[in-house]
Every structure is written in C-alpha cells, then in structure tokens.
Design a protein around this motif. Structure first.
Motif: not given
Length: 438
Positions: A303-311, A369-380
């Motif tokens: 939990d508590n992951i932040t995604a950052i995109k730079i274009k 730069v674009t920031v997306d908060s409240d993300m989650c990583i699901i790992c298989v």
C-alpha cells in the motif's frame, strides 16, 4: 542446532513467555533463541525518547514509571521462586534507574538508541531467569558482544562469526542460548540497531554464523499465506517457497517477513521456517533454495504507493535521460519500486513520499510530470519464468475488470506486478485468488 526467533507478541505477557519456554525446551536439543522486546515496550521507549528530545523530562519520567509498574507486575506473575523474583526485580529496577538518568543531560539520537535497546535487554533477562528457575541449562548472551555493523551500516559478517564462535566456546554444554534481536553495535562501538528486518535479521545472521540446521521465525500466523487473509477468505499457508519468492513476497507486502532478513540464510544454504506460536505443531512455511517448477505460489499487496510519470519528447533516442532521472531519486534517497518506459515517457512508483515535492520539482526540468497517489502494488509470485507459456496471461486475465496503471514483468523470474488504485485492492486480491488458486 536450530535458531528460534520470537517477536514481541510471543513474549508479550507472562503467560506467553511461559508458552515460549515450553516451545524452546521441548526438543531437549541445544537451541539458540532470539527475542524481541515485549509487545508495546518499544513504542513506550520511543515515546520516552520523544519527551526527552522535546526537553520534557517530566513527561519522560511519567512514562518510565508506567512501564516500570507494568514490568514489576509481570515479575509477580512470571516467577514462583522468591530468590529469582528478587533477582529479576533488582535487574529491572537498575534498568529503569538507568533510563531515568537520561532525563538529566543532553539527549541525542545516540542516547535514543540506548533507551530503545532496553526492551530486548529486559525481555531476554526475564526469559533466561524463568528458564533457570525451571532448572534448564540456559545462558544469556549479550548481542552487543558479537553483533556489529560496518561503516556502511551493513552487518559485519566476519566479525559476527568470529565473536559469536568465541562466545559459544566460553559457554559449552548449555541447552538454551538466549540473545537480543534487533540491537547491535556500529563500527565505532556505539549502541545501534539493524534497522531493516530487526530481530528476524538477527536470527538469520546468527543462523548463518553458527551455522544452524534451521532458522525458525515464530509469529502468530501459520506461515506465509497465498493471499492476504484480511481481505480474502479461505487463504492457505504456502508450504514451500524459494528464497527469491519469499523475498519478493516480503518486499511487496507480506508483513510476516522482512525481505532482507533471509539473505544471510540464503547464502549459507540454511532453510528458514515460519511457524505459529498458537499452533506449534502446524507445518508452517519452509523457505529454501529449492524451486517449484511451473507453480504460482502467492499474492501480496503493498500500500501507500505513489506513481510518477515524466513525459518528454527529448527522451526519444536520447542517451543519459534515464540516468538523470534516477540520479534525482538517488539524491533524495528514495528507492523506486516499479518502472515502465516508452519512447517518450517513463513511469515509476515509490513508497516513500517524504521528498515527493522536491523530486517532482527537479523532474520538471526534463519533461511534464504527472503524480498519482493512493496507489497499490499487487504482486503475483511463483515460477514465472517467461518460458512458462501462459502464466502472465492467467494473471492478467484475473485483472481484466480492474483499472491497471502499470505492469511490471520480466525484471524477475519470480513475479509479475500490477499498479492499481488502492480502492481496487480487495477486489483485485479476490479476483486473483479465484483465478490462481481455485
């Protein structure tokens, strides 16, 4: 010889301590035991330190008194022999007098580490005295006499092995060897701690140094489960994991184990077993170097992951672009969890947003730069080598109704990861269980 590690809840009361004593002595074989502080103690010690940092000795002394009262109550309930009871009470009183002495001087991070270390020092003394009361050949070994980190704050493995061997030679013929988890000395001889992995790390380092036959991590759950039982019903304990699989699950959210703590055991070829103090006869999970071919083992969520995109159009065919981007994260000591790239952009995820504003500000030098908060990583996790045709399809098919921000596959032979909104986590975990473990 086995190494057995017990966390704070396992020694959190006199009754739990008595149960642990039965577990560590029932085999009759020599056993090395690593204990954490009694549950709640470390939090109290941190609070005491916070009062001292803020130059509020009265607040610190009040918290010390509360903790002392709690421990003296434990003494009354743990021991039956008057002499052992008096001996333990005297030791604990000395510890609390020592803690009070810090209210009179300058308080720094050095003093804080000394205070926080008192929890493990007290719990191990109490357990050792209880075993001695029961006639067990037990000896208390000071972790500060052999557990040390180097100048890079990493465990000093040659030092640990040499000094632990010397301690064992001085204490032959014992059934139980007890020491403190988490605490150590640094390269300058100061009291410090192992940071990542804590007491689990201590157990793994000791197991590798002895070397042990097996390292057992005892918690309140029956091994590592194939999904998060807080969100998914009817999860099952995974009976065997490869060290790499266990590290992936631990890193991506399986709280039962810290990802770094298995490394010493892995390199020494010593199996790690996860056991349940409430169900000691349950098989638990064994972690070793064996690889189960063609199987998916488990799912975890971070939990508590932040995604950052730079274009940036400047990224197209540009050498050095990614290096500049990574150097920004490095300068703020912020690790990257996932990364995906395209011809004109790169997306990354982080779990530490302490310096997010500064990182974003510097990234804007190179693109939008674009920031997306409240993300989650699901790992298989499992044997997900790309030669196993179709495994990635099975995992992605389970996510077909979940909006996926990023997918990471191929960086490891053991996992495929999905970045999603945290609000979709429960549904994603259940979808994956229905598809992978039905």
């Amino acid at each position: 010889m086995n190494v057995m590690k017990f966390g704070g809840t396992s020694v959190g009361s006199p009754e739990r301590m008595k149960s642990v004593a039965q577990l560590i002595t029932r085999s009759g074989e020599p056993t090395f035991v690593v204990l954490s502080a009694m549950s709640g103690t470390t939090n109290s010690l941190v609070e005491i330190s916070n009062y001292l940092y803020k130059k509020n000795p009265e607040g610190a002394l009040e918290e010390i008194k509360k903790l002392e009262t709690k421990y003296m109550g434990h003494v009354e309930n743990l021991y039956s022999d008057a002499a052992i009871k008096a001996k333990t009470r005297e030791f604990l009183q000395d510890r609390f007098v020592y803690m009070r002495s810090f209210a009179k001087g300058v308080f720094t991070s050095f003093e804080e580490k000394i205070i926080v270390s008192q929890g493990e020092i007290m719990s191990t003394n109490m357990m050792n005295n209880f075993l001695l009361e029961k006639g067990i050949k037990s000896v208390l070994i000071d972790a500060l006499s052999f557990m040390r980190t180097n100048k890079n704050s990493e465990p000093d493995l040659p030092y640990i092995k040499e000094h632990l061997a010397a301690v064992m030679e001085k204490n032959p013929g014992k059934q139980i060897y007890i020491t403190q988890g988490f605490i150590c000395r640094n390269a300058y001889g100061e009291v410090d701690n192992l940071l990542r992995g804590g007491s689990d790390y201590t157990a793994s380092l000791i197991g590798a140094a002895l070397p042990a036959d097996e390292i057992q991590i005892w918690t309140d759950i029956d091994g590592m489960h194939n999904n998060d039982p807080r969100f998914v019903e009817n999860t099952k304990a995974v009976r065997q994991l490869n060290f790499e699989e266990a590290a992936e699950l631990a890193y991506f959210g399986a709280k039962i184990l810290h990802p770094t703590c298995v490394q010493p055991a892995k390199f020494a070829g010593i199996p790690v077993r996860l056991k349940n103090t409430m169900k000691p006869d349950a098989e638990g999970t064994i972690i070793n170097n064996e690889q189960g071919k063609g199987t998916i083992k488990a799912v975890a969520a971070k939990d508590n992951i932040t995604a950052i995109k730079i274009k940036s159009s400047r990224m197209l065919l540009a050498t050095g672009f990614l290096r500049k981007v990574f150097e920004i994260f490095e300068s703020y000591q912020t690790p990257i969890d996932m990364i995906t790239t395209s011809e004109v952009g790169v997306s990354m995820s982080i779990d530490n947003d302490t310096h997010l504003d500064e990182i974003v500000d510097e990234l804007r030098k190179y693109g939008t730069v674009t920031v997306d908060s409240d993300m989650c990583i699901i790992c298989v996790v499992g044997d997900l080598d790309w030669h196993n045709v179709g495994f990635e399809t099975i995992a992605t098919d389970a996510m077909k109704n979940i909006p996926v921000r990023m997918v990471s596959y191929g960086g490891s032979n053991y996992n495929i990861s999905f970045l999603i909104n945290e609000s979709d986590k429960k549904q994603a975990l259940n979808n994956l269980s229905d598809t992978l473990f039905k």
